[in-house]
Design an enzyme around this catalytic site. Structure first.
Site, PDB file in Angstrom:
ATOM      1  N   CYS A   1      43.625  44.078  39.304  1.00 53.17           N
ATOM      2  CA  CYS A   1      44.599  45.087  39.703  1.00 53.17           C
ATOM      3  C   CYS A   1      45.856  44.422  40.258  1.00 53.17           C
ATOM      4  CB  CYS A   1      43.942  46.004  40.730  1.00 53.17           C
ATOM      5  SG  CYS A   1      44.938  46.483  42.120  1.00 53.17           S
ATOM      6  N   GLU A   2      47.008  44.840  39.737  1.00 57.60           N
ATOM      7  CA  GLU A   2      48.247  44.170  40.137  1.00 57.60           C
ATOM      8  C   GLU A   2      48.728  44.595  41.523  1.00 57.60           C
ATOM      9  OE1 GLU A   2      51.011  45.048  37.013  1.00 57.60           O
ATOM     10  OE2 GLU A   2      51.741  46.862  37.983  1.00 57.60           O
ATOM     11  N   HIS A   3      48.144  45.632  42.083  1.00 58.00           N
ATOM     12  CA  HIS A   3      48.562  46.058  43.414  1.00 58.00           C
ATOM     13  C   HIS A   3      47.858  45.286  44.521  1.00 58.00           C
ATOM     14  CE1 HIS A   3      49.480  50.089  41.297  1.00 58.00           C
ATOM     15  NE2 HIS A   3      50.534  49.318  41.310  1.00 58.00           N
ATOM     16  N   HIS A   4      46.612  44.874  44.264  1.00 57.91           N
ATOM     17  CA  HIS A   4      45.825  44.215  45.316  1.00 57.91           C
ATOM     18  C   HIS A   4      45.275  42.857  44.911  1.00 57.91           C
ATOM     19  CE1 HIS A   4      45.540  48.592  46.152  1.00 57.91           C
ATOM     20  NE2 HIS A   4      45.689  48.204  47.407  1.00 57.91           N
TER      21      HIS A   4
ATOM     22  N   GLN B   1      45.105  50.254  35.317  1.00 58.61           N
ATOM     23  CA  GLN B   1      44.201  50.747  34.270  1.00 58.61           C
ATOM     24  C   GLN B   1      44.922  51.626  33.242  1.00 58.61           C
ATOM     25  OE1 GLN B   1      40.500  52.407  35.753  1.00 58.61           O
ATOM     26  NE2 GLN B   1      40.174  53.538  33.869  1.00 58.61           N
TER      27      GLN B   1
ATOM     28  N   HIS C   1      37.093  50.103  40.714  1.00 56.74           N
ATOM     29  CA  HIS C   1      38.160  49.263  41.281  1.00 56.74           C
ATOM     30  C   HIS C   1      37.707  48.726  42.636  1.00 56.74           C
ATOM     31  CE1 HIS C   1      41.626  50.477  38.580  1.00 56.74           C
ATOM     32  NE2 HIS C   1      40.627  51.225  38.174  1.00 56.74           N
TER      33      HIS C   1
ATOM     34  N   CYS D   1      39.419  47.380  44.818  1.00 52.13           N
ATOM     35  CA  CYS D   1      40.360  47.717  45.884  1.00 52.13           C
ATOM     36  C   CYS D   1      40.077  49.117  46.440  1.00 52.13           C
ATOM     37  CB  CYS D   1      41.808  47.596  45.404  1.00 52.13           C
ATOM     38  SG  CYS D   1      42.193  48.621  43.983  1.00 52.13           S
TER      39      CYS D   1
HETATM   40 ZN    ZN Z   1      44.261  48.005  43.505  1.00 54.32          ZN
END
Ligand code: ZN
Length: 185
Positions: A76-79, A117, A145, A147
């Protein structure tokens, strides 16, 4: 290509940031290990789906082809945390088909990147549309996920489902339902 030296420096900083001692025995090799791991899990950045989808065969007929339960692992590119699960793909050929392993390879090309995703699902569908030019394609991804399950709302086992339809699958609700029935069992 990933820059392993930069990753190693960054991991050292990260370890310092959380208050660790980078020189203690258990962590000495960690920056190098993480750099090698990142090279593998982000290998898709240097690949294109066309390499796999260009090897086609003539279709005997143009009936729907479904490949379900293709496992994938992405980040995941956010976390920078893993998300992983299954991808299901169906397409209606227009005279051309690919070997079944090529669909799994296509999933890997897009999973082995920093991702969200929804984007991954669309990229897989668009690559198949572009490179194989079928009459329609539908891609469904279901994933857990880390995260979401390891931190934050902490809902272990909860699944995020995304679906992207193109061509005939977008236009025709019956086709979508046929696909949903097939992947449901
Ligand atoms: Zn994430």
């Amino acid at each position: 290509m990933v820059n392993k030296e930069k990753i190693e420096q960054a991991v050292r900083l990260l370890l310092e940031g959380i208050g660790e001692d980078c020189d203690r025995e258990g962590l000495k090799e960690t920056p190098g290990r993480v750099a090698r791991m990142y090279e593998e899990i982000f290998a898709g950045m240097d690949q294109s789906a066309g390499e796999h989808l260009s090897k086609t065969f003539t279709a005997e007929n143009n009936e729907m082809i479904v490949e379900k339960d293709i496992s994938f692992y992405s980040t995941c590119e956010h976390h920078l945390m893993p998300f992983y699960g299954k991808v299901h793909i169906a397409y209606i050929p227009d005279g051309k088909v690919v070997g079944i392993s090529k669909l799994a390879r296509t999933v890997e090309v897009f999973a082995r990147r920093l991702q969200i995703q929804e984007k991954m699902t669309a990229q897989i569908a668009d690559a198949i549309m572009e490179d194989l030019q079928p009459k329609g394609v539908i891609v469904m991804a279901q994933a857990e996920h880390m995260c979401m399950t390891m931190r934050g709302v902490k809902k272990p086992g909860s699944q995020t489902v995304t679906m992207v339809a193109r061509g005939l699958f977008k236009e025709n609700e019956n086709m979508r339902n046929m696909f949903l029935n097939l992947v449901d069992r």
